[in-house]
Design a protein around this motif. Sequence first.
Motif, short mmCIF file in Angstrom:
data_model
loop_
_atom_site.label_atom_id
_atom_site.label_comp_id
_atom_site.label_asym_id
_atom_site.label_seq_id
_atom_site.Cartn_x
_atom_site.Cartn_y
_atom_site.Cartn_z
N LEU A 315 0.81 -1.22 0.00
CA LEU A 315 0.00 0.00 0.00
C LEU A 315 0.85 1.27 0.00
O LEU A 315 0.40 2.33 -0.45
N GLN A 316 2.09 1.20 0.49
CA GLN A 316 2.91 2.40 0.61
C GLN A 316 3.52 2.75 -0.75
O GLN A 316 4.71 2.59 -1.00
N GLN A 317 2.68 3.24 -1.65
CA GLN A 317 3.11 3.50 -3.01
C GLN A 317 4.14 4.63 -3.10
O GLN A 317 5.07 4.57 -3.90
N GLU A 318 3.95 5.68 -2.34
CA GLU A 318 4.89 6.79 -2.41
C GLU A 318 6.29 6.36 -1.98
O GLU A 318 7.30 6.77 -2.56
N SER A 319 6.36 5.51 -0.95
CA SER A 319 7.64 4.99 -0.50
C SER A 319 8.30 4.15 -1.60
O SER A 319 9.50 4.28 -1.87
N ARG A 320 7.49 3.34 -2.26
CA ARG A 320 8.04 2.50 -3.33
C ARG A 320 8.47 3.33 -4.54
O ARG A 320 9.47 3.03 -5.19
N ARG A 321 7.75 4.37 -4.84
CA ARG A 321 8.15 5.22 -5.97
C ARG A 321 9.50 5.90 -5.67
O ARG A 321 10.33 6.06 -6.57
N SER A 322 9.70 6.30 -4.43
CA SER A 322 10.99 6.88 -4.06
C SER A 322 12.11 5.85 -4.22
O SER A 322 13.20 6.17 -4.72
N GLN A 323 11.87 4.62 -3.81
CA GLN A 323 12.86 3.57 -3.97
C GLN A 323 13.15 3.30 -5.45
O GLN A 323 14.30 3.06 -5.84
N GLU A 324 12.11 3.36 -6.27
CA GLU A 324 12.30 3.13 -7.70
C GLU A 324 13.11 4.26 -8.33
O GLU A 324 13.99 4.02 -9.17
N ARG A 325 12.84 5.50 -7.92
CA ARG A 325 13.62 6.62 -8.45
C ARG A 325 15.08 6.53 -8.00
O ARG A 325 16.00 6.86 -8.75
N GLU A 326 15.27 6.08 -6.76
CA GLU A 326 16.64 5.89 -6.27
C GLU A 326 17.37 4.84 -7.11
O GLU A 326 18.53 5.05 -7.51
N ALA A 327 16.71 3.73 -7.37
CA ALA A 327 17.34 2.66 -8.15
C ALA A 327 17.66 3.13 -9.57
O ALA A 327 18.72 2.80 -10.12
N GLN A 328 16.76 3.92 -10.17
CA GLN A 328 17.01 4.44 -11.50
C GLN A 328 18.18 5.42 -11.50
O GLN A 328 19.02 5.42 -12.41
N ALA A 329 18.27 6.25 -10.47
CA ALA A 329 19.38 7.19 -10.37
C ALA A 329 20.71 6.45 -10.18
O ALA A 329 21.74 6.86 -10.74
N MET A 330 20.71 5.38 -9.40
CA MET A 330 21.92 4.61 -9.21
C MET A 330 22.37 3.95 -10.51
O MET A 330 23.57 3.85 -10.79
N LEU A 331 21.41 3.49 -11.32
CA LEU A 331 21.75 2.93 -12.62
C LEU A 331 22.37 3.99 -13.53
O LEU A 331 23.38 3.74 -14.20
N ALA A 332 21.78 5.18 -13.55
CA ALA A 332 22.32 6.26 -14.37
C ALA A 332 23.72 6.65 -13.89
O ALA A 332 24.62 6.93 -14.71
N ALA A 333 23.92 6.66 -12.57
CA ALA A 333 25.24 6.99 -12.02
C ALA A 333 26.28 5.95 -12.44
O ALA A 333 27.42 6.29 -12.80
#
Length: 431
Positions: A315-333
């Motif tokens: 249910l904690q969608q906002e928390s998961r979206r933050s984790q997804e953005r973090e993972a995408q940023a780490m991939l770009a880095a």
Amino acid sequence: MKPHRYPIMPGKLHTFALVLALASASALAEPTASLPGANVENLLELARSQNPEFAAMRYEAEAAAERVYPAGALPDPTLRTELRDITNQGMDASPNLLPGRIGSTKYTLIQPVPFWGKRDLKQDVAEAQANQARGNASASWSDLAARIKVAYAQYYVQIHAEALTREILDLVGSLEKITQTRYANGLTPQQDVIRIQIERTGMRSELVAIGNERHHAMIKLNTLLNRSTMASLADPEYLRPIPSAAKLDHGALEERLRSRNPQLFVEEARVAAAGKNRDLVLRNRYPDFNLGLSPVQTGSKVSEWELMIELNIPLQQESRRSQEREAQAMLAAAESRRESVKNQLLADLSENIATLDTARYTEHLNSTSFLPQAELSYKAAMAGYETGKVDFAALLDAQRQIRKAKLDILKAQGEMQIGLAEIERLLGEDL
């Protein structure tokens, strides 16, 4: 009773002495022959088995490889036991904790089951991290091998520079005798004698400095080999051959660097790990499960069975979206870091190829042109000085030119070895 002494016949005395002399020479020569340092290949072999830093990187790679299987395995199941009605309410019995003497006992075996695909992704992430560790071990060896090659080349240069300086010092000593003879006969001013003595003193000072540099190179090699810093090394016998210009083609070396360089391999593995981790974070949108099987014991018999399924609700969608953005940023880095490392490695390769080519040209120019000219100049100056047609300053300058040419050749050979070692470090393999 006096001990009996067997006499040695005169004819056998020389043979006996020869055997003792050979045995003593062998005993003295054996430790020297066993010393490392005669060639760089022997040093590299010792470093591979003895260097603690490289050993640590190998062990870390082995540890990372052992994490791959557990990452994809199912979690351990859980056993839960529930004792029901331990007070025996309504029964003609006292409270009890034995399963057969209470109302009922429920045994539940619970197995966590991640959503489909998560286990494979976790294993892929662990595999990519293990590849990073293997790449780090390879990079560690490439760096260690390059440091040994460079230190060996420096050691070789200092050893031979010391020998060359001693040779020139003997030559200057001969010049001093000639100068003193001419001064005694009134053919040379005292200033010439003073100049040659100053020259000898300066060369002795340089000899001390060269010995200090040789000592530093020996300490560096011993440290890399995990030996005592003051342990003896054999004198280096030869330098590795320099590859031909065809083997140092810039385009071909760039392709080998892109496909073989350990640092690039590490960065590729880091990108792969970041990509799989991003996929795993996205898969966390779906629930994980707990599966349970429960036999229920009443008295001494199993009276019923229960089946349980449990899942978490994401249910904690906002928390998961933050984790997804973090993972995408780490991939770009990771991708950006890979490009940065690749560009720097290609720049380093170009610089070292240019350094090696320059040193090769310098060595060739000094060997084929400058040194022969300096030797001819010295012979002419010596003949002129002995006949009084050339002053001492010209003779001394001619001698300096010979020494400079020989030292420049030696330094150029060392620079070629250093350039070759750096190129091989970038390629991750020998040329």
